[in-house]
Design a protein around this motif. Structure first.
Motif, PDB file in Angstrom:
ATOM      1  N   LYS A   1       1.081  -1.085  -0.001  1.00  0.00           N
ATOM      2  CA  LYS A   1      -0.149  -0.095   0.069  1.00  0.00           C
ATOM      3  C   LYS A   1       0.532   1.528   0.157  1.00  0.00           C
ATOM      4  CE  LYS A   1      -3.586   3.023   2.652  1.00  0.00           C
ATOM      5  NZ  LYS A   1      -3.849   3.529   1.582  1.00  0.00           N
TER       6      LYS A   1
ATOM      7  N   ASP B   1       0.700   4.024  -3.020  1.00  0.00           N
ATOM      8  CA  ASP B   1      -0.387   5.216  -2.897  1.00  0.00           C
ATOM      9  C   ASP B   1       1.145   6.541  -3.199  1.00  0.00           C
ATOM     10  OD1 ASP B   1      -2.044   4.606  -2.238  1.00  0.00           O
ATOM     11  OD2 ASP B   1      -1.986   4.561   0.419  1.00  0.00           O
TER      12      ASP B   1
ATOM     13  N   VAL C   1      -9.341  11.386  -4.105  1.00  0.00           N
ATOM     14  CA  VAL C   1      -9.407   9.998  -4.258  1.00  0.00           C
ATOM     15  C   VAL C   1      -9.635   8.998  -3.014  1.00  0.00           C
ATOM     16  CG1 VAL C   1      -7.415   9.031  -2.197  1.00  0.00           C
ATOM     17  CG2 VAL C   1      -6.420  11.180  -3.585  1.00  0.00           C
ATOM     18  N   HIS C   2     -10.238   7.713  -3.788  1.00  0.00           N
ATOM     19  CA  HIS C   2     -11.225   6.640  -3.582  1.00  0.00           C
ATOM     20  C   HIS C   2     -10.106   6.158  -1.844  1.00  0.00           C
ATOM     21  CE1 HIS C   2     -14.828   7.129  -5.590  1.00  0.00           C
ATOM     22  NE2 HIS C   2     -13.499   8.310  -6.256  1.00  0.00           N
ATOM     23  N   GLU C   3     -10.369   6.127  -1.064  1.00  0.00           N
ATOM     24  CA  GLU C   3      -8.955   5.430   0.142  1.00  0.00           C
ATOM     25  C   GLU C   3      -9.685   3.966   0.195  1.00  0.00           C
ATOM     26  OE1 GLU C   3      -8.308   8.394   3.500  1.00  0.00           O
ATOM     27  OE2 GLU C   3      -7.487   9.823   2.708  1.00  0.00           O
ATOM     28  N   GLN C   4      -8.533   3.458   0.862  1.00  0.00           N
ATOM     29  CA  GLN C   4      -8.329   2.217   0.809  1.00  0.00           C
ATOM     30  C   GLN C   4      -7.883   1.597   2.211  1.00  0.00           C
ATOM     31  OE1 GLN C   4      -9.618  -0.343  -2.387  1.00  0.00           O
ATOM     32  NE2 GLN C   4      -7.939  -0.041  -2.424  1.00  0.00           N
ATOM     33  N   GLN C   5      -8.243   0.806   3.098  1.00  0.00           N
ATOM     34  CA  GLN C   5      -7.661   0.308   4.388  1.00  0.00           C
ATOM     35  C   GLN C   5      -6.468  -0.170   4.506  1.00  0.00           C
ATOM     36  OE1 GLN C   5      -9.516  -1.093   7.266  1.00  0.00           O
ATOM     37  NE2 GLN C   5      -8.028  -0.990   8.791  1.00  0.00           N
TER      38      GLN C   5
ATOM     39  N   ASN D   1      -4.699   3.225  -2.506  1.00  0.00           N
ATOM     40  CA  ASN D   1      -5.675   4.875  -2.743  1.00  0.00           C
ATOM     41  C   ASN D   1      -6.429   4.509  -4.715  1.00  0.00           C
ATOM     42  OD1 ASN D   1      -6.249   4.095   0.009  1.00  0.00           O
ATOM     43  ND2 ASN D   1      -4.725   6.855  -0.585  1.00  0.00           N
ATOM     44  N   ASN D   2      -7.134   3.834  -4.760  1.00  0.00           N
ATOM     45  CA  ASN D   2      -7.421   4.218  -6.434  1.00  0.00           C
ATOM     46  C   ASN D   2      -7.864   6.166  -6.600  1.00  0.00           C
ATOM     47  OD1 ASN D   2      -8.337   1.483  -7.188  1.00  0.00           O
ATOM     48  ND2 ASN D   2      -9.550   1.689  -5.704  1.00  0.00           N
TER      49      ASN D   2
ATOM     50  N   SER E   1     -11.226  -2.323  -6.586  1.00  0.00           N
ATOM     51  CA  SER E   1     -11.314  -1.240  -7.603  1.00  0.00           C
ATOM     52  C   SER E   1     -12.989  -0.887  -8.512  1.00  0.00           C
ATOM     53  CB  SER E   1     -10.460  -1.156  -8.380  1.00  0.00           C
ATOM     54  OG  SER E   1      -9.614  -2.416  -9.163  1.00  0.00           O
TER      55      SER E   1
END
Length: 343
Positions: free
Chosen positions: A18, A22, A41-45, A49-50, A138
């Motif tokens: 990640k 990023d 920004v489409h955050e992911q844990q 991030n997409n 995604s």
């Protein structure tokens, strides 16, 4: 362009790294900001991030561009073999799949802006972070954005210089086997588990594994094949024939089959015409591997893949980019965007 590619290649960005992905995303969003584009920004844990990128003056853009930021290489790969160049070829992890495509995409939009064309306002970009593991996280974003588009251009590298017009579907399954640990030399009869095939698990080399996991890759030609394979795998793994073990299966068919449509053939005709204007004789072919074009085509959007630069040996240590293809593929993409925007 090579400077940007070198920067991107020298960042470890395997699908599960990640921090590295990023970092790649920050570099690219910074480059797009320099030409006036904005990034959502489409955050992911857990995964990277997409990114959804478009110009603030874009109104209902009709063209979707997709390029993934992840690679198949693990942490530390760059330290062992960073970006390098030898004559007309550049090397490094992910150089052709698909970090070079980020450079051609960015510079195609720059070319449109510098030429005075307004076509750069007709595109929206998805830079996703998990294509190499099936775009599971995604997919929702891609399908949501694709709904409003007339065309999808996927920036995977060109295979032998060819466009890609069809791809097999596929899926991934993960089988966990819970057993019983035992010393492999002294009391192997007390241990219970599997010990063949491509698996991971175990606690030491001389201990029968109390747990093992197998990753299963599936490729399909038709949706019927997918149903058949899915049912068979689930039936086989629905029970264990070895007393003392418990099976746990997850996964499914994650990528739909992508077949060539009449609408996509019309899009190919436009792309090949634009290529011919600049001396490129473009053919198209079917690929056994999957990509995000499987998703956009399934959403009903005419899609073409293989619009990135030319190279080969993706996913291997010998992976390379053919440098002279950078300029010609950048120009091709810019001209295709311009042509589609004038329709």
């Amino acid at each position: 362009m090579l400077g940007l590619i070198e920067t991107l290649v020298n960042i470890d960005s395997g699908s599960y790294i990640k921090e590295g992905i990023d970092k790649v995303g920050n570099v690219l969003s910074g480059e797009y900001a320099k030409i006036g584009f904005e990034t959502e920004v489409h955050e992911q844990q857990k995964l990277g991030n997409n990114l959804l990128i478009r110009h603030p003056e874009a109104v209902n853009p009709e063209i979707l561009l997709i390029a993934h930021m992840d690679t198949v290489f693990g942490e530390g790969t760059v330290a062992g073999r960073p970006f390098s160049r030898e004559g007309d070829y550049a090397y490094g992890p992910g150089v052709i799949d698909m970090k070079a495509s980020h450079a051609t995409t960015l510079y195609a939009l720059k070319a449109l802006m510098e030429s005075g064309s307004e076509a750069f306002k007709n595109v929206e970009l998805v830079l996703n972070t998990d294509e190499e593991i099936g775009s599971i996280a995604s997919r929702e974003l891609i399908e949501q954005v694709a709904k409003t588009k007339k065309y999808a251009l996927i920036l995977e590298p060109a295979q032998n210089g060819h466009l890609v017009s069809e791809r097999k579907g596929g899926g991934k399954y993960f089988l966990k086997v819970h057993g019983k640990s035992a010393h492999a030399g002294i009391e192997p009869e007390n241990g219970i588990n599997v010990n063949v095939g491509l698996i991971s698990g175990g606690t030491s080399v001389n201990t029968i594994a109390p747990f093992a996991e197998a990753a299963i890759d599936v490729r399909i030609e038709t949706w019927e094949d997918g149903d058949t394979v899915d049912s068979a795998i689930k039936e086989i793994c629905s029970y264990s024939e070895i007393p003392g073990t418990r099976l746990e299966l997850t996964g499914n068919i994650t990528r739909p089959v992508w077949n060539l449509t009449a609408e996509a053939e019309a899009l190919i005709a436009i792309i090949t015409e634009e290529g011919q204007k600049n001396g490129l004789e473009l053919l198209h072919e079917k690929s056994g591997g999957g990509s995000d074009a499987n998703l956009t085509s399934f959403a009903g959007i005419p899609s073409i893949d293989g619009l990135g630069p030319v190279g080969a040996d993706a996913h291997q240590e010998s992976e390379y980019l053919y440098i002279p293809s950078l300029a010609e593929r950048t120009l091709l993409l810019a001209n295709v965007i311009e042509r589609l925007s004038s329709k």
